[in-house]
Scaffold this active site. Structure first.
Site, PDB file in Angstrom:
ATOM      1  N   SER A 176    -102.849  41.886  56.853  1.00 42.33           N
ATOM      2  CA  SER A 176    -102.997  41.681  55.409  1.00 42.33           C
ATOM      3  C   SER A 176    -102.294  42.782  54.629  1.00 42.33           C
ATOM      4  O   SER A 176    -101.088  42.766  54.532  1.00 42.33           O
ATOM      5  CB  SER A 176    -104.438  41.511  54.949  1.00 42.33           C
ATOM      6  N   HIS A 203    -102.865  53.984  44.703  1.00 41.68           N
ATOM      7  CA  HIS A 203    -102.351  54.366  43.389  1.00 41.68           C
ATOM      8  C   HIS A 203    -102.850  55.771  43.102  1.00 41.68           C
ATOM      9  O   HIS A 203    -104.026  56.057  43.307  1.00 41.68           O
ATOM     10  CB  HIS A 203    -102.840  53.395  42.305  1.00 41.68           C
ATOM     11  N   CYS A 259    -107.458  40.782  57.809  1.00 36.59           N
ATOM     12  CA  CYS A 259    -108.001  39.499  58.234  1.00 36.59           C
ATOM     13  C   CYS A 259    -108.403  39.623  59.697  1.00 36.59           C
ATOM     14  O   CYS A 259    -107.816  40.383  60.460  1.00 36.59           O
ATOM     15  CB  CYS A 259    -106.950  38.401  58.075  1.00 36.59           C
TER      16      CYS A 259
END
Length: 130
Positions: free
Chosen positions: A68, A73, A88
């Site tokens: 996935s 940030h 996943c």
């Protein structure tokens, strides 16, 4: 498509140079994914320009994983970072790999505080919600 979504909000990150260096962040984030046994299939990184008052711009970046994604940030002006790791578990349980990657990322930033969240997603089969 069931999986595990981990997030963390970090504050008091003392390595301010790391919060503004997209190349170093990319390299270290890739290394954390690979060390955890996850497969990087793509990535994108962007450093924001410095503010008019001279404050350095932060970095946003993402690894696309076969399992996935992982994203981060940075906010150097407040010594903070947000982290997002989602895997996943379709072909097998990748939860331990996600946990290992998140732990490595948190350690990389050495935060004074870390607020972690965990969400199990996408139940399959008889466990699926109608």
């Amino acid at each position: 498509m069931n999986g595990l979504h981990l997030t963390a909000d970090l504050s008091g990150c003392p390595l301010l140079t790391l919060l503004v260096d997209e190349h170093e962040l990319a390299s270290r984030t890739r290394a954390a994914a690979e060390a955890a046994g996850l497969s990087v299939v793509g990535e994108q990184w962007h450093r924001f320009p410095d503010a008019p008052d001279g404050q350095p711009g932060g970095v946003t970046g993402m690894l696309l994983l076969a399992e996935s994604h992982a994203a981060l940030h940075t906010w150097p002006e407040i010594a903070s970072v947000t982290l997002d790791v989602y895997v996943c578990n379709y072909g097998g349980d990748n939860s331990a790999k996600a946990e290992a990657m998140m732990a490595a990322l948190i350690e990389m930033f050495s935060p004074a505080q870390a607020r972690r969240q965990r969400l199990e997603r996408g139940l399959l089969g008889g466990d699926a919600v109608a």
